[in-house]
Scaffold this motif. Structure first.
Motif, PDB file in Angstrom:
ATOM      1  N   TYR A  53       0.829  -1.352   0.473  1.00 47.05           N
ATOM      2  CA  TYR A  53      -0.008   0.402   0.129  1.00 47.05           C
ATOM      3  C   TYR A  53       0.427   1.184  -0.192  1.00 47.05           C
ATOM      4  CZ  TYR A  53      -3.976  -2.868   0.850  1.00 47.05           C
ATOM      5  OH  TYR A  53      -4.943  -3.868   1.321  1.00 47.05           O
ATOM      6  N   ASP A  56      -4.029   4.835   1.132  1.00 45.95           N
ATOM      7  CA  ASP A  56      -5.053   3.930   1.224  1.00 45.95           C
ATOM      8  C   ASP A  56      -5.012   3.163  -0.116  1.00 45.95           C
ATOM      9  OD1 ASP A  56      -5.710   4.245   3.830  1.00 45.95           O
ATOM     10  OD2 ASP A  56      -6.657   5.936   3.222  1.00 45.95           O
ATOM     11  N   HIS A  57      -4.089   3.420  -1.646  1.00 44.45           N
ATOM     12  CA  HIS A  57      -4.600   2.795  -2.365  1.00 44.45           C
ATOM     13  C   HIS A  57      -2.995   1.649  -2.359  1.00 44.45           C
ATOM     14  CE1 HIS A  57      -3.412   2.861  -7.120  1.00 44.45           C
ATOM     15  NE2 HIS A  57      -2.280   2.160  -6.591  1.00 44.45           N
ATOM     16  N   LEU A  58      -3.882   0.090  -2.732  1.00 47.21           N
ATOM     17  CA  LEU A  58      -2.826  -0.236  -3.134  1.00 47.21           C
ATOM     18  C   LEU A  58      -2.053  -0.685  -4.515  1.00 47.21           C
ATOM     19  CD1 LEU A  58      -2.351  -4.185  -2.769  1.00 47.21           C
ATOM     20  CD2 LEU A  58      -4.644  -4.531  -3.596  1.00 47.21           C
TER      21      LEU A  58
END
Length: 80
Positions: A53, A56-58
């Motif tokens: 990550y 909050d971005h995978l």
């Protein structure tokens, strides 16, 4: 100690290539905020994968079987 990688709740701080020479992801470096293990469905079982990550971005997913995983040092026990 957990009985499998999917049940291990320790904090991962670094992921290296399987030979351990190249850092693939390090928490706190190049925007990486956390690394989590999760199970991808496969034939008759869940296969461990790593979710990298950035905030909050995978950012990426990696198969855990081909990477070395470094865990955070355990917190010292000051109750003694």
């Amino acid at each position: 100690m957990a009985d499998s990688m999917l049940n291990d709740k320790r904090t991962i701080v670094c992921v290296n290539t399987d030979c351990g020479s190249d850092n693939v992801a390090v928490v706190g470096s190049k925007g990486v905020t956390r690394i989590k293990v999760y199970g991808e469905p496969s034939h008759y079982c869940s296969v461990p994968f790593l979710a990298i990550y950035k905030g909050d971005h995978l950012h990426s997913r990696l198969p855990a079987h081909s990477h070395q995983i470094i865990y955070a040092d355990p917190e010292p026990n000051n109750d003694r």
